[in-house]
Design a protein around this motif. Sequence first.
Motif: not given
Length: 270
Positions: A45-50, A200-204, A227-229
């Motif tokens: 799972y990859n839930t993005f943060q609020f 944190v996604p690579n591209d918001r 990692r690259g971001i």
Amino acid sequence: MSKMKKTSLIFALAFVLGFILPFSSARAEKVQYWAKGVSVDAGWYNTFQFTNGCWAAVSSNMIAWWQDRIREKYIYTGKCWDPEEINREFDCNPYFNKGGDYVYKALDWYLRNTHPSIAYTRTDLYQNYLANDDFDNPIIFTRGYINSNEQILTDVLLRYFTTGNYVAQIRDMNHAWTLWAIEVDTETNTITRIWVTDSVPNDRNNPKKQIHALDPKRYNDLFYFERGIYDEENNSWGSQAIHPTELTFFGIEGRFLVDADGNPVFDTKI
């Protein structure tokens, strides 16, 4: 024995050893250990943060995986949280600090509110266990500081991840990832790669769920993963590093899924 025969024997031995030595060293290999039900293509799972940060998203990932595994083996009781739903719960619930909180606190809240019959020995929620041989204690989740020590990190990950029964948070003082798998060099007994998801996604502007394979890095006495971001504000790529400070594990071992009397809290599927 003639000189010619001795020379022939030496060459023969050298020829044989030339084959034996490479095969001996070839026994070393890199072995991967994944949390049960997870592969590079599925199960994670990859839930993005609020607003409340990465800890809530990581907790949501871990709980979603835990629920999947429990429902595979047992007749599941209690609410089944969607990862996005419980992520928002952690983000908005006044029980948690608005400036950020901890995965172990989220796991404790989830268990008490969703599966209150599960008993785990914990006199203080803030206790750390990893350094104290806790593996046989009846605790379903456990945490401890490793302070970027590569040997401690390796020992603890081998202890838990080789079973497949755990998923983990790996964090430093600034950020946290969900840890799904490790790769180990069997000759050197070192961690050669980990697989994580990042809140944190690579591209918001175009967030995509993905899993990252990261190799460890070493610089002087520092041991870390990087990692690259993507920085959408500056339209450029940078890097995000974690110097592992703490690990938190959440497990599915049946011996921990018991009530205060030691009885199983879930019925096994037939």
